[in-house]
Motif scaffolding. Sequence first.
Motif, PDB file in Angstrom:
ATOM      1  N   GLY A   1       0.710  -1.215  -0.167  1.00 13.75           N
ATOM      2  CA  GLY A   1      -0.060  -0.138   0.093  1.00 13.75           C
ATOM      3  C   GLY A   1       0.811   1.308  -0.065  1.00 13.75           C
ATOM      4  N   GLU A   2       2.188   1.212  -0.089  1.00 11.51           N
ATOM      5  CA  GLU A   2       3.169   2.190  -0.111  1.00 11.51           C
ATOM      6  C   GLU A   2       2.896   3.118  -1.241  1.00 11.51           C
ATOM      7  OE1 GLU A   2       8.078   2.853   0.543  1.00 11.51           O
ATOM      8  OE2 GLU A   2       7.041   1.045   0.340  1.00 11.51           O
ATOM      9  N   VAL A   3       3.273   4.494  -1.339  1.00 13.91           N
ATOM     10  CA  VAL A   3       3.206   5.186  -2.171  1.00 13.91           C
ATOM     11  C   VAL A   3       4.880   5.648  -2.724  1.00 13.91           C
ATOM     12  CG1 VAL A   3       1.055   6.052  -2.482  1.00 13.91           C
ATOM     13  CG2 VAL A   3       2.578   7.331  -1.042  1.00 13.91           C
ATOM     14  N   TRP A   4       5.197   6.024  -3.832  1.00 12.84           N
ATOM     15  CA  TRP A   4       6.607   6.486  -4.131  1.00 12.84           C
ATOM     16  C   TRP A   4       6.372   7.763  -4.985  1.00 12.84           C
ATOM     17  CZ3 TRP A   4       5.097   1.374  -4.708  1.00 12.84           C
ATOM     18  CH2 TRP A   4       5.740   0.368  -3.965  1.00 12.84           C
ATOM     19  N   SER A   5       7.604   8.285  -4.880  1.00 15.61           N
ATOM     20  CA  SER A   5       7.622   9.564  -5.489  1.00 15.61           C
ATOM     21  C   SER A   5       7.891   9.338  -7.189  1.00 15.61           C
ATOM     22  CB  SER A   5       8.689  10.766  -5.291  1.00 15.61           C
ATOM     23  OG  SER A   5      10.061   9.958  -5.667  1.00 15.61           O
ATOM     24  N   GLY A   6       7.670  10.212  -8.180  1.00 19.42           N
ATOM     25  CA  GLY A   6       7.700   9.787  -9.443  1.00 19.42           C
ATOM     26  C   GLY A   6       8.898   9.377  -9.824  1.00 19.42           C
ATOM     27  N   GLU A   7      10.253   9.847  -9.522  1.00 19.05           N
ATOM     28  CA  GLU A   7      11.747   9.497  -9.532  1.00 19.05           C
ATOM     29  C   GLU A   7      11.679   7.962  -9.152  1.00 19.05           C
ATOM     30  OE1 GLU A   7      14.247  12.607  -8.235  1.00 19.05           O
ATOM     31  OE2 GLU A   7      14.373  13.434  -9.919  1.00 19.05           O
ATOM     32  N   GLN A   8      11.235   7.664  -7.645  1.00 21.38           N
ATOM     33  CA  GLN A   8      11.466   6.388  -7.165  1.00 21.38           C
ATOM     34  C   GLN A   8      10.460   5.497  -8.158  1.00 21.38           C
ATOM     35  OE1 GLN A   8       9.789   7.607  -3.283  1.00 21.38           O
ATOM     36  NE2 GLN A   8      11.819   7.234  -2.450  1.00 21.38           N
ATOM     37  N   ALA A   9       9.505   5.826  -8.393  1.00 18.80           N
ATOM     38  CA  ALA A   9       8.560   4.938  -9.033  1.00 18.80           C
ATOM     39  C   ALA A   9       9.066   4.509 -10.412  1.00 18.80           C
ATOM     40  CB  ALA A   9       7.212   5.589  -9.418  1.00 18.80           C
ATOM     41  N   LEU A  10       9.909   5.582 -11.012  1.00 14.01           N
ATOM     42  CA  LEU A  10      10.559   5.239 -12.500  1.00 14.01           C
ATOM     43  C   LEU A  10      11.816   4.115 -12.140  1.00 14.01           C
ATOM     44  CD1 LEU A  10      11.021   5.514 -15.346  1.00 14.01           C
ATOM     45  CD2 LEU A  10      12.741   7.577 -14.363  1.00 14.01           C
ATOM     46  N   LYS A  11      12.472   4.280 -11.033  1.00 13.76           N
ATOM     47  CA  LYS A  11      13.612   3.258 -10.745  1.00 13.76           C
ATOM     48  C   LYS A  11      12.943   1.920 -10.515  1.00 13.76           C
ATOM     49  CE  LYS A  11      16.654   6.932  -8.832  1.00 13.76           C
ATOM     50  NZ  LYS A  11      17.473   7.370  -7.583  1.00 13.76           N
ATOM     51  N   LEU A  12      11.723   1.865  -9.788  1.00 13.39           N
ATOM     52  CA  LEU A  12      11.044   0.600  -9.343  1.00 13.39           C
ATOM     53  C   LEU A  12      10.089   0.050 -10.360  1.00 13.39           C
ATOM     54  CD1 LEU A  12      10.100   1.786  -5.723  1.00 13.39           C
ATOM     55  CD2 LEU A  12      11.839   0.261  -6.466  1.00 13.39           C
ATOM     56  N   GLY A  13      10.144   0.656 -11.600  1.00 10.38           N
ATOM     57  CA  GLY A  13       9.392   0.448 -12.719  1.00 10.38           C
ATOM     58  C   GLY A  13       7.942   0.525 -12.822  1.00 10.38           C
ATOM     59  N   LEU A  14       7.479   1.368 -11.850  1.00 12.15           N
ATOM     60  CA  LEU A  14       5.884   1.569 -11.671  1.00 12.15           C
ATOM     61  C   LEU A  14       5.611   2.453 -12.819  1.00 12.15           C
ATOM     62  CD1 LEU A  14       6.610   0.794  -8.637  1.00 12.15           C
ATOM     63  CD2 LEU A  14       4.306   1.967  -8.148  1.00 12.15           C
ATOM     64  N   VAL A  15       6.640   3.215 -13.355  1.00 13.02           N
ATOM     65  CA  VAL A  15       6.307   4.323 -14.347  1.00 13.02           C
ATOM     66  C   VAL A  15       7.433   3.911 -15.344  1.00 13.02           C
ATOM     67  CG1 VAL A  15       5.130   5.976 -12.879  1.00 13.02           C
ATOM     68  CG2 VAL A  15       7.531   6.303 -13.572  1.00 13.02           C
TER      69      VAL A  15
END
Length: 347
Positions: free
Chosen positions: A273-287
């Motif tokens: 249920g965690e949220v990440w910043s846009g830059e973190q999401a890019l590194k983690l593959g969400l965006v």
Amino acid sequence: MEYETDGKSRRSRWFGKRSTGLDFAGMTPEQTHQAITSLMVSDMLKERRSDRRWRAVRRVITALFLLAGIGVYLATLFYEPKTGPLLKDADGYLGVVRITGAIKNSSNASAEKVVPALNEAFADPKVKAVVLSIDSPGGAPVEAERINFAVGELKKRHKKPVYAVIQNIGASAGYMIAMHTDKIYAGRYSLVGSIGAALQTWDVHEALNKRDVRHQVYASGDLKNMLNPFSPPSEAAGRKAQELVDNAGGQFFAEFKERRGSKLKEGVAYDTGEVWSGEQALKLGLVDETGTIEQLAYANNANVKEFKPGSRAILPAFTMEAASAWLSSVIANAMHGVAEASPVAFR
């Protein structure tokens, strides 16, 4: 009016030979009085004519301003301005459909309002790609499911790419919709993720007990009244509620892995249920990329054209009617939440 005399002629401080074209020399006092009176009447008539002309001019100017104001107001009602960059050599549009706020059947982010906007955007021959502008903390999974189905069918029919651009937040059901596009963009400071499900209700039975108020329910089964906020929750009701959210959250996570599996990192717990910043999401593959609608428009050499719901128009941002409607909806939603159980939501 005062006159100055030198014994031979009478002159007025206001009327003289230079200003009136008359020579008062040799006139009797009565003739002089008549001449001056005639000049005064003539001057008054001229002033009145001048006043009438200026009043007419002022009326015309006022009417023009009123017509211009009415024209601007009507334009705000029927004109949808384009937003984003205006490129001189742009050869098409990005068709933007906004999914803003809680995704539920009573909001602008409902399937009932978003799907018709998607139909218009895909059908427009000048739209070279459709963009879902997502700014939502989540909501009802069935609404997201309906929107996702429409996106998939329209992509097949019109052969146009679909992008998601996450604005301030694209979480839970908002992110689930983004997963069904060809590419996900997010701003560097956007909030992305919240993969999971939640079931919410109120528990106000202790407050009622303090007032010596009892709520009696007759139900056909042990779990028929499981989320009644006026009764203490039972262990069986708690287990059932947890089972529902585990099932919904598990389906969401399985779909997430299917859609983003090749881009995800090993050892990362994505389903907390965690949220990440846009830059973190890019590194983690969400965006797939960080960027905004403006950057996307420049990259595609396209202007931005918005489709309802949520299209921006030049209208007053605040009115008493809008404030009253908003406050009424807040109170109604709060009372509805107390009186009835909340459905499972991706939040």
